[in-house]
Design a protein around this motif. Structure first.
Motif, PDB file in Angstrom:
ATOM      1  N   VAL A   1     -10.880  20.595  27.348  1.00 40.42           N
ATOM      2  CA  VAL A   1     -11.333  21.750  26.570  1.00 40.42           C
ATOM      3  C   VAL A   1     -11.876  22.832  27.494  1.00 40.42           C
ATOM      4  N   ARG A   2     -12.671  22.431  28.495  1.00 40.56           N
ATOM      5  CA  ARG A   2     -13.241  23.424  29.423  1.00 40.56           C
ATOM      6  C   ARG A   2     -12.141  24.142  30.205  1.00 40.56           C
ATOM      7  N   LEU A   3     -11.131  23.403  30.641  1.00 39.24           N
ATOM      8  CA  LEU A   3     -10.044  24.042  31.371  1.00 39.24           C
ATOM      9  C   LEU A   3      -9.301  25.034  30.482  1.00 39.24           C
ATOM     10  N   ARG A   4      -9.014  24.622  29.244  1.00 40.03           N
ATOM     11  CA  ARG A   4      -8.332  25.529  28.323  1.00 40.03           C
ATOM     12  C   ARG A   4      -9.205  26.751  28.025  1.00 40.03           C
ATOM     13  N   LEU A   5     -10.516  26.529  27.868  1.00 37.92           N
ATOM     14  CA  LEU A   5     -11.426  27.644  27.585  1.00 37.92           C
ATOM     15  C   LEU A   5     -11.480  28.609  28.759  1.00 37.92           C
ATOM     16  N   LEU A   6     -11.572  28.069  29.981  1.00 39.44           N
ATOM     17  CA  LEU A   6     -11.633  28.936  31.159  1.00 39.44           C
ATOM     18  C   LEU A   6     -10.358  29.751  31.286  1.00 39.44           C
ATOM     19  N   ARG A   7      -9.219  29.106  31.044  1.00 38.45           N
ATOM     20  CA  ARG A   7      -7.969  29.838  31.112  1.00 38.45           C
ATOM     21  C   ARG A   7      -7.896  30.887  30.005  1.00 38.45           C
ATOM     22  N   GLY A   8      -8.417  30.561  28.824  1.00 42.08           N
ATOM     23  CA  GLY A   8      -8.430  31.533  27.746  1.00 42.08           C
ATOM     24  C   GLY A   8      -9.308  32.733  28.057  1.00 42.08           C
ATOM     25  N   LEU A   9     -10.482  32.477  28.652  1.00 42.91           N
ATOM     26  CA  LEU A   9     -11.374  33.579  29.022  1.00 42.91           C
ATOM     27  C   LEU A   9     -10.746  34.455  30.099  1.00 42.91           C
ATOM     28  N   MET A  10     -10.093  33.808  31.072  1.00 43.41           N
ATOM     29  CA  MET A  10      -9.474  34.573  32.158  1.00 43.41           C
ATOM     30  C   MET A  10      -8.279  35.398  31.672  1.00 43.41           C
ATOM     31  N   ALA A  11      -7.647  34.959  30.585  1.00 42.73           N
ATOM     32  CA  ALA A  11      -6.468  35.656  30.083  1.00 42.73           C
ATOM     33  C   ALA A  11      -6.818  36.782  29.116  1.00 42.73           C
ATOM     34  N   GLN A  12      -8.097  36.963  28.820  1.00 45.00           N
ATOM     35  CA  GLN A  12      -8.478  38.008  27.875  1.00 45.00           C
ATOM     36  C   GLN A  12      -8.256  39.395  28.481  1.00 45.00           C
ATOM     37  N   PRO A  13      -8.040  40.390  27.639  1.00 47.17           N
ATOM     38  CA  PRO A  13      -7.879  41.754  28.154  1.00 47.17           C
ATOM     39  C   PRO A  13      -9.109  42.193  28.937  1.00 47.17           C
ATOM     40  N   LEU A  14      -8.851  43.043  29.931  1.00 45.23           N
ATOM     41  CA  LEU A  14      -9.930  43.490  30.809  1.00 45.23           C
ATOM     42  C   LEU A  14     -11.052  44.159  30.029  1.00 45.23           C
ATOM     43  N   ARG A  15     -10.708  44.980  29.046  1.00 45.00           N
ATOM     44  CA  ARG A  15     -11.745  45.699  28.298  1.00 45.00           C
ATOM     45  C   ARG A  15     -12.679  44.734  27.578  1.00 45.00           C
ATOM     46  N   ARG A  16     -12.123  43.646  27.054  1.00 46.01           N
ATOM     47  CA  ARG A  16     -12.974  42.656  26.388  1.00 46.01           C
ATOM     48  C   ARG A  16     -13.853  41.926  27.395  1.00 46.01           C
ATOM     49  N   LEU A  17     -13.284  41.625  28.562  1.00 42.45           N
ATOM     50  CA  LEU A  17     -14.080  40.965  29.599  1.00 42.45           C
ATOM     51  C   LEU A  17     -15.221  41.859  30.073  1.00 42.45           C
ATOM     52  N   GLU A  18     -14.968  43.147  30.157  1.00 38.61           N
ATOM     53  CA  GLU A  18     -16.010  44.067  30.598  1.00 38.61           C
ATOM     54  C   GLU A  18     -17.167  44.110  29.609  1.00 38.61           C
ATOM     55  N   ARG A  19     -16.876  43.907  28.315  1.00 35.08           N
ATOM     56  CA  ARG A  19     -17.934  43.929  27.303  1.00 35.08           C
ATOM     57  C   ARG A  19     -18.634  42.586  27.157  1.00 35.08           C
ATOM     58  N   ALA A  20     -18.039  41.543  27.709  1.00 34.27           N
ATOM     59  CA  ALA A  20     -18.594  40.200  27.534  1.00 34.27           C
ATOM     60  C   ALA A  20     -19.867  40.027  28.353  1.00 34.27           C
ATOM     61  N   ARG A  21     -20.783  39.239  27.811  1.00 40.27           N
ATOM     62  CA  ARG A  21     -22.006  38.896  28.539  1.00 40.27           C
ATOM     63  C   ARG A  21     -21.792  37.583  29.260  1.00 40.27           C
ATOM     64  N   ALA A  22     -22.159  37.575  30.536  1.00 36.55           N
ATOM     65  CA  ALA A  22     -21.952  36.365  31.337  1.00 36.55           C
ATOM     66  C   ALA A  22     -22.711  35.183  30.744  1.00 36.55           C
ATOM     67  N   GLY A  23     -23.916  35.446  30.213  1.00 35.72           N
ATOM     68  CA  GLY A  23     -24.711  34.356  29.644  1.00 35.72           C
ATOM     69  C   GLY A  23     -24.034  33.719  28.444  1.00 35.72           C
ATOM     70  N   ALA A  24     -23.417  34.551  27.588  1.00 38.30           N
ATOM     71  CA  ALA A  24     -22.734  34.017  26.410  1.00 38.30           C
ATOM     72  C   ALA A  24     -21.526  33.190  26.810  1.00 38.30           C
ATOM     73  N   ALA A  25     -20.765  33.682  27.798  1.00 38.11           N
ATOM     74  CA  ALA A  25     -19.592  32.930  28.252  1.00 38.11           C
ATOM     75  C   ALA A  25     -20.004  31.612  28.894  1.00 38.11           C
ATOM     76  N   LEU A  26     -21.079  31.635  29.678  1.00 41.57           N
ATOM     77  CA  LEU A  26     -21.551  30.409  30.316  1.00 41.57           C
ATOM     78  C   LEU A  26     -22.056  29.421  29.273  1.00 41.57           C
ATOM     79  N   ASN A  27     -22.719  29.920  28.249  1.00 38.97           N
ATOM     80  CA  ASN A  27     -23.194  29.031  27.187  1.00 38.97           C
ATOM     81  C   ASN A  27     -22.026  28.375  26.463  1.00 38.97           C
ATOM     82  N   ARG A  28     -20.941  29.149  26.240  1.00 33.05           N
ATOM     83  CA  ARG A  28     -19.762  28.567  25.619  1.00 33.05           C
ATOM     84  C   ARG A  28     -19.170  27.484  26.510  1.00 33.05           C
ATOM     85  N   MET A  29     -19.150  27.752  27.806  1.00 34.46           N
ATOM     86  CA  MET A  29     -18.546  26.808  28.734  1.00 34.46           C
ATOM     87  C   MET A  29     -19.352  25.516  28.844  1.00 34.46           C
TER      88      MET A  29
END
Length: 544
Positions: A97-125
């Motif tokens: 699940v973590r590998l799929r999630l990391l790949r999903g996060l990395m594949a997101q559009p740049l604009r969405r990644l720019e708006r993402a909070r690192a803390g929220a992504a880390l909490n999901r991971m």
């Protein structure tokens, strides 16, 4: 497909054999518990009846006692195997699940990644994925194993002691499980969501306070931030209390169901004894079997309490995991890049760029110029494959960017954005992120190129720590470590966005000279507004 269903399918696929074997052992454990208590009750009652009847000397105590020992030892061994298999399978599933999630996060559009909070992504991971272990351990396996055990035990009781007791036990336990689940399951989800939001608020405010502790101290705002953390903690306590009320309520009705099953089995069994249709030892067996089957229902309250948290975590995690994920390309050696390394033809980026065509040859350094907001960084993002162009073609080494695998593209192209992150470790560790095979001699050459060799020599050499996010370095030193990491892989095309930001002119000039000397044949494209960068460029492309 719901998020919970997707998580379950992913977990079962990740460790299918171990999960099903663990489930079978779970059923075996529950059946062994029912058999152990039932046989023990029958043994005691039968031995007592034989003694009262004066047949104690002829009563065979060896076979029942051997059965009791076999069931006890078998249950212990099965429990050990069940824990080992199910937990190992669950941990493997969480890795998937973590590998799929990391790949999903990395594949997101740049604009969405720019708006993402690192803390929220880390909490999901971390936290959200950790919560998903309950999908199999607290929901799926207990439910399936409990249902199978109840069916098999009811059939066994039907064969041994007849339909009245067996039917009562099956009806009470099966009906109670469905009723309690329907009654308290919907209540658990909002309670768990409130608790999860509350704990996220505590974490976010505590992290903000820690990250900004120096500024908060200077402005005498540390106490105010601490008060906000306390308020968030109080809200968390109330949310957890509401969640606990749901669990305790479900547990109360589970206890009522168990007591009802046992009391009913006792009444029906001994009514049959009084009618002469059932022996006392078999009636005792029915009562103790009803008591042993409480293990089937006991995980229900905990599962209901965890259901909301698990469902909420599954929704957040699965939102970032695509339904279908392309397999990762194997890392391979990149072939020689044909001339020109970088070629843009008729590129349009709405609403910034109408039409842009440019070529950067081998060994050439070109500079993108223009006022802030004109689209210099956006052009670099498009070339790097992080943003799509609305029209036109972008080729690296004669191949369109969108036809590269991610591995091959990163092998041919290096990109330094305006905000480059560093990870805690030594300078050598940071450089080897750009090239895992980098030798120490090559690392010193890179430090010389980016004007950091003197700094490293005055500290601990290549072992000098950069600190979390580069906190042990100044702004200019962080920028140069990021530049060193970028050129360590010797990319054929080098994109740099404000590479000398934070450096004085003399150092900036020396750094660009050093990069050019270290990568003499690379095509370099810089986005910058500094005169010292413009002076070193072979040509300037002005965006308007």
């Amino acid at each position: 497909m719901t998020a919970m269903k997707r998580v379950l399918i992913l977990c079962l696929r990740s460790a299918k054999g171990a999960m099903w074997r663990g489930g079978a052992l779970t059923v075996l454990v529950l059946l062994a518990g029912v058999g152990l208590l039932s046989l023990s009750g029958w043994f005691i009652a039968a031995a007592a009846a034989a003694g009262l009847a004066g047949a104690g000397l002829t009563f065979d105590v060896f076979k029942p006692s051997a059965g009791v020992r076999a069931l006890a030892l078998g249950r212990t061994a099965a429990r050990y195997g069940e824990r080992l298999l199910t937990h190992d399978a669950t941990l493997k599933a969480l890795v998937a699940v973590r590998l799929r999630l990391l790949r999903g996060l990395m594949a997101q559009p740049l604009r969405r990644l720019e708006r993402a909070r690192a803390g929220a992504a880390l909490n999901r991971m971390i936290s959200d994925v950790d919560a998903l272990d309950g999908v199999t351990l607290r929901l799926f396996l207990p439910a399936i194993a409990g249902a199978i055990t109840l069916i098999l035990a009811s059939l066994g009781l039907l064969w041994l002691i007849g339909a009245p007791v067996a039917g009562w036990i099956a009806l009470v336990y099966g009906g109670s499980a469905l009723a309690i689940g329907r009654r308290f399951g919907p209540k658990a989800l909002p309670a768990a969501r409130r608790a999860e939001r509350a704990i996220q608020a505590v974490r976010a405010r505590a992290n903000d306070a820690f990250a900004a502790r120096e500024d908060l101290t200077v402005y005498n705002a540390l106490d105010a931030q601490a008060a906000q953390i306390h308020r968030a903690g109080f809200a968390l306590g109330r949310a957890r209390d509401r969640r606990d009320i749901v669990e305790r309520s479900a547990q109360f009705w589970v206890t009522i169901a168990v007591q009802s099953a046992v009391a009913g089995a006792l009444f029906i069994g001994f009514w049959q004894v009084s009618q002469g249709t059932l022996s006392t030892p078999l009636a005792t067996t029915g009562v103790l079997a009803a008591l042993a089957l409480s293990e089937v229902l006991m995980p229900l309250a905990r599962g209901i309490s965890e259901f909301g948290r698990i469902a909420d975590s599954a929704r957040r995690v699965m939102d970032d995991i695509p339904e279908e994920t392309a397999p990762l390309a194997e890392r391979g050696k990149t072939g020689p890049v044909v001339v020109p390394p970088l070629d843009l033809r008729g590129v349009a980026i709405t609403p910034l760029i109408d039409t842009l065509s440019l070529t950067v040859e081998r060994g050439e350094m070109a500079l993108l110029s223009g006022p802030s907001g004109v689209g210099k960084s956006t052009v670099l993002n498009v070339i790097a494959g992080l943003l799509p162009a609305d029209r036109g073609s972008v080729c690296i080494g004669g191949t369109p960017v969108d036809q590269y695998s991610d591995e091959d593209l990163r092998g041919n192209l290096g990109y330094l954005p305006q905000r480059a992150a560093l990870i805690d470790g030594s300078i050598l560790d940071s450089l080897r992120l750009g090239n895992p095979d980098l030798s120490e001699d090559e690392a010193w050459q890179i430090l010389e190129a980016v004007q950091l060799s003197g700094f490293a020599t005055s500290r601990d050499g290549l072992k000098t720590r950069v600190g979390s996010r580069g906190s042990a370095l100044s702004g200019g030193e962080r920028r140069r470590v990021a530049l060193g990491r970028l050129i360590a892989g010797r990319p054929a095309v080098l994109l740099m966005d404000e590479p000398t930001e934070g450096l004085d002119e003399a150092t900036a000039t020396a750094v660009l000279h050093g990069i050019r000397a270290y990568l003499p044949t690379s095509a370099i494209l810089i986005a910058s507004h500094r005169d010292c960068d413009r002076a070193l460029a072979d040509r300037t492309i002005t965006l308007r």
